[in-house]
Design a protein around this motif. Sequence first.
Motif, PDB file in Angstrom:
ATOM      1  N   PHE A   1       0.836  -1.194   0.000  1.00 40.56           N
ATOM      2  CA  PHE A   1       0.000   0.000   0.000  1.00 40.56           C
ATOM      3  C   PHE A   1       0.871   1.242   0.000  1.00 40.56           C
ATOM      4  CE2 PHE A   1       0.382  -1.000   4.567  1.00 40.56           C
ATOM      5  CZ  PHE A   1       0.860   0.205   5.058  1.00 40.56           C
ATOM      6  N   ARG A   2       0.321   2.312  -0.495  1.00 37.97           N
ATOM      7  CA  ARG A   2       1.043   3.583  -0.558  1.00 37.97           C
ATOM      8  C   ARG A   2       0.027   4.719  -0.551  1.00 37.97           C
ATOM      9  NH1 ARG A   2       6.243   5.171  -2.543  1.00 37.97           N
ATOM     10  NH2 ARG A   2       6.273   7.329  -3.283  1.00 37.97           N
ATOM     11  N   MET A   3       0.334   5.784   0.178  1.00 41.13           N
ATOM     12  CA  MET A   3      -0.552   6.939   0.237  1.00 41.13           C
ATOM     13  C   MET A   3       0.262   8.215   0.134  1.00 41.13           C
ATOM     14  SD  MET A   3      -1.448   7.087   4.293  1.00 41.13           S
ATOM     15  CE  MET A   3      -0.149   7.283   5.503  1.00 41.13           C
ATOM     16  N   GLU A   4      -0.435   9.311  -0.249  1.00 42.83           N
ATOM     17  CA  GLU A   4       0.229  10.596  -0.345  1.00 42.83           C
ATOM     18  C   GLU A   4      -0.745  11.709   0.018  1.00 42.83           C
ATOM     19  OE1 GLU A   4       1.648  10.904  -4.307  1.00 42.83           O
ATOM     20  OE2 GLU A   4      -0.321  10.679  -5.227  1.00 42.83           O
ATOM     21  N   LEU A   5      -0.191  12.822   0.450  1.00 45.79           N
ATOM     22  CA  LEU A   5      -0.986  13.967   0.871  1.00 45.79           C
ATOM     23  C   LEU A   5      -1.272  14.843  -0.340  1.00 45.79           C
ATOM     24  CD1 LEU A   5      -2.118  15.358   3.455  1.00 45.79           C
ATOM     25  CD2 LEU A   5      -0.022  16.726   3.478  1.00 45.79           C
ATOM     26  N   VAL A   6      -2.538  15.222  -0.533  1.00 46.92           N
ATOM     27  CA  VAL A   6      -2.909  16.006  -1.706  1.00 46.92           C
ATOM     28  C   VAL A   6      -3.870  17.128  -1.333  1.00 46.92           C
ATOM     29  CG1 VAL A   6      -2.574  14.119  -3.364  1.00 46.92           C
ATOM     30  CG2 VAL A   6      -4.802  14.413  -2.253  1.00 46.92           C
ATOM     31  N   CYS A   7      -3.933  18.130  -2.206  1.00 48.74           N
ATOM     32  CA  CYS A   7      -4.891  19.218  -2.095  1.00 48.74           C
ATOM     33  C   CYS A   7      -5.131  19.770  -3.493  1.00 48.74           C
ATOM     34  CB  CYS A   7      -4.391  20.317  -1.152  1.00 48.74           C
ATOM     35  SG  CYS A   7      -2.940  21.208  -1.772  1.00 48.74           S
ATOM     36  N   HIS A   8      -5.992  20.765  -3.604  1.00 44.53           N
ATOM     37  CA  HIS A   8      -6.239  21.403  -4.902  1.00 44.53           C
ATOM     38  C   HIS A   8      -5.005  22.225  -5.283  1.00 44.53           C
ATOM     39  CE1 HIS A   8      -7.994  24.165  -7.874  1.00 44.53           C
ATOM     40  NE2 HIS A   8      -8.906  23.216  -8.053  1.00 44.53           N
ATOM     41  N   PRO A   9      -4.655  22.297  -6.579  1.00 41.09           N
ATOM     42  CA  PRO A   9      -3.458  23.051  -6.985  1.00 41.09           C
ATOM     43  C   PRO A   9      -3.478  24.524  -6.571  1.00 41.09           C
ATOM     44  CG  PRO A   9      -4.220  21.657  -8.780  1.00 41.09           C
ATOM     45  CD  PRO A   9      -5.265  21.585  -7.708  1.00 41.09           C
ATOM     46  N   GLN A  10      -4.682  25.113  -6.393  1.00 42.68           N
ATOM     47  CA  GLN A  10      -4.763  26.517  -5.990  1.00 42.68           C
ATOM     48  C   GLN A  10      -4.968  26.689  -4.485  1.00 42.68           C
ATOM     49  OE1 GLN A  10      -7.749  28.397  -8.430  1.00 42.68           O
ATOM     50  NE2 GLN A  10      -6.663  28.005 -10.338  1.00 42.68           N
TER      51      GLN A  10
ATOM     52  N   TRP B   1      -5.048  12.634   2.972  1.00 44.60           N
ATOM     53  CA  TRP B   1      -4.185  11.536   2.542  1.00 44.60           C
ATOM     54  C   TRP B   1      -5.043  10.576   1.724  1.00 44.60           C
ATOM     55  CZ3 TRP B   1       0.991  11.393   3.321  1.00 44.60           C
ATOM     56  CH2 TRP B   1       1.514  12.258   4.291  1.00 44.60           C
ATOM     57  N   LEU B   2      -4.657  10.334   0.480  1.00 41.04           N
ATOM     58  CA  LEU B   2      -5.442   9.496  -0.424  1.00 41.04           C
ATOM     59  C   LEU B   2      -4.562   8.442  -1.080  1.00 41.04           C
ATOM     60  CD1 LEU B   2      -7.765  12.098  -2.204  1.00 41.04           C
ATOM     61  CD2 LEU B   2      -8.457  10.340  -0.582  1.00 41.04           C
ATOM     62  N   PRO B   3      -5.147   7.330  -1.504  1.00 42.43           N
ATOM     63  CA  PRO B   3      -4.384   6.276  -2.176  1.00 42.43           C
ATOM     64  C   PRO B   3      -3.834   6.778  -3.509  1.00 42.43           C
ATOM     65  CG  PRO B   3      -6.569   5.498  -1.521  1.00 42.43           C
ATOM     66  CD  PRO B   3      -6.571   6.981  -1.359  1.00 42.43           C
ATOM     67  N   THR B   4      -2.632   6.361  -3.828  1.00 40.60           N
ATOM     68  CA  THR B   4      -2.032   6.807  -5.090  1.00 40.60           C
ATOM     69  C   THR B   4      -2.802   6.296  -6.300  1.00 40.60           C
ATOM     70  OG1 THR B   4      -0.505   4.919  -4.986  1.00 40.60           O
ATOM     71  CG2 THR B   4       0.284   7.035  -4.131  1.00 40.60           C
ATOM     72  N   TYR B   5      -3.475   5.144  -6.180  1.00 38.11           N
ATOM     73  CA  TYR B   5      -4.238   4.665  -7.340  1.00 38.11           C
ATOM     74  C   TYR B   5      -5.424   5.585  -7.643  1.00 38.11           C
ATOM     75  CZ  TYR B   5      -7.934   2.610  -4.357  1.00 38.11           C
ATOM     76  OH  TYR B   5      -8.958   2.412  -3.468  1.00 38.11           O
TER      77      TYR B   5
ATOM     78  N   ILE C   1       5.473  16.601   3.183  1.00 37.06           N
ATOM     79  CA  ILE C   1       5.695  17.080   4.540  1.00 37.06           C
ATOM     80  C   ILE C   1       7.128  16.772   4.943  1.00 37.06           C
ATOM     81  CG2 ILE C   1       4.954  16.908   6.952  1.00 37.06           C
ATOM     82  CD1 ILE C   1       2.278  15.935   6.016  1.00 37.06           C
ATOM     83  N   ASP C   2       7.728  17.689   5.628  1.00 33.50           N
ATOM     84  CA  ASP C   2       9.100  17.480   6.107  1.00 33.50           C
ATOM     85  C   ASP C   2       9.151  16.223   6.974  1.00 33.50           C
ATOM     86  OD1 ASP C   2      11.775  17.876   6.618  1.00 33.50           O
ATOM     87  OD2 ASP C   2      11.435  19.337   8.235  1.00 33.50           O
ATOM     88  N   GLY C   3       9.903  15.208   6.528  1.00 34.71           N
ATOM     89  CA  GLY C   3      10.038  13.958   7.268  1.00 34.71           C
ATOM     90  C   GLY C   3       9.051  12.888   6.862  1.00 34.71           C
ATOM     91  N   SER C   4       8.170  13.188   5.889  1.00 38.09           N
ATOM     92  CA  SER C   4       7.187  12.182   5.478  1.00 38.09           C
ATOM     93  C   SER C   4       6.721  12.466   4.052  1.00 38.09           C
ATOM     94  CB  SER C   4       5.985  12.177   6.433  1.00 38.09           C
ATOM     95  OG  SER C   4       5.029  11.224   6.018  1.00 38.09           O
ATOM     96  N   SER C   5       7.454  11.932   3.069  1.00 33.79           N
ATOM     97  CA  SER C   5       7.079  12.156   1.669  1.00 33.79           C
ATOM     98  C   SER C   5       5.887  11.297   1.262  1.00 33.79           C
ATOM     99  CB  SER C   5       8.267  11.850   0.753  1.00 33.79           C
ATOM    100  OG  SER C   5       8.653  10.479   0.882  1.00 33.79           O
ATOM    101  N   HIS C   6       5.773  10.127   1.881  1.00 32.78           N
ATOM    102  CA  HIS C   6       4.640   9.241   1.612  1.00 32.78           C
ATOM    103  C   HIS C   6       4.585   8.192   2.717  1.00 32.78           C
ATOM    104  CE1 HIS C   6       7.993   6.913  -0.075  1.00 32.78           C
ATOM    105  NE2 HIS C   6       7.258   5.844   0.216  1.00 32.78           N
ATOM    106  N   ARG C   7       3.560   7.342   2.677  1.00 32.86           N
ATOM    107  CA  ARG C   7       3.446   6.246   3.631  1.00 32.86           C
ATOM    108  C   ARG C   7       3.171   4.968   2.871  1.00 32.86           C
ATOM    109  NH1 ARG C   7      -0.274   9.526   8.058  1.00 32.86           N
ATOM    110  NH2 ARG C   7       1.312  11.106   8.525  1.00 32.86           N
ATOM    111  N   SER C   8       3.789   3.892   3.299  1.00 37.76           N
ATOM    112  CA  SER C   8       3.629   2.631   2.583  1.00 37.76           C
ATOM    113  C   SER C   8       3.795   1.462   3.549  1.00 37.76           C
ATOM    114  CB  SER C   8       4.652   2.523   1.444  1.00 37.76           C
ATOM    115  OG  SER C   8       5.974   2.568   1.958  1.00 37.76           O
TER     116      SER C   8
END
Length: 308
Positions: free
Chosen positions: A168-177, A240-244, A260-267
Amino acid sequence: MSVYRPKTTVEQWRILQAVVDFGGYAHAAEQLNKSQSSLNHAVAKLQQVLGVQLLEVRGRKAYLTDIGEVMLRRSRQLTQTITELEQLADNLHFGWEPEVRLAIEMVCNRAPMLPVFADFNRESRGSRLVIDDTVLTGTLEQIIEQSADVVITHNLPKGVLGEPFGEFRMELVCHPQHELATLPQPIKQADLLNHLQVVIRDTASKPAETSGWLKAEQRWTVSHFDEALRLVKSGLGFCWLPTYMTEQSIARGELARLIIDGSSHRSGLLYLVLPKGEKTGPCAKLLANKLLEMKPQVVSNVVELGQA
């Protein structure tokens, strides 16, 4: 209220099908090991009680009428249902479960499983499959209480064994603006404090916030990833949402990835668990084996989760 009593029998419909499938009364009688006269009588009686003509004989061969074609199609559904019902009773007699419950951590990408589900459906002998979406301690609850037959989880309770099932892998996301997307990367955890965080509700009856970053002053809780994705795409917050779920949206410029400083992703790993152990039924074992044989293994993603 009066009870409707059928005028026809399943055997009559099976005889009609045989007469059509084998090209006439003579060949059908040979295949069914019955006399030709008994087949003639059965079809004649069927037509009589229905009040419509189903077959007409031209020469030595019987042909369906237009009405007969419609009735034949519907009768095949009837006899198939009867066959499946009788087979199901036989299966249940020998311990085959009428229902299998599969609990899948909501972080898991279901798309690679669809061919497995189709294959399982062909071999399930009429057993129903119930798929439950679970989150965090809700998944653990399904394992501990043995309320599911097969569980896919990213967290194993103490003393429970599981078979590695995928990553599994996740990443932090938001709207580009969104304001967070305009900050220099990587951002600090403190930068998140004053922005709306979208989290997924724990499905346990008594949820516990034991994982995930949940320190935002504002937090909206939703029940599924799809709703979280819609909110984030609208610019309302971060999640935090799944990369898929995020890869294509990021490529199209609909989402921005935050580091985030110290956490580029989680897996980590996902596991397939049989909560009932040796008491697992044969149909549930069939499903579990088919999932484990799936190639390539499911690659899933974990999301930041929480409760209201």
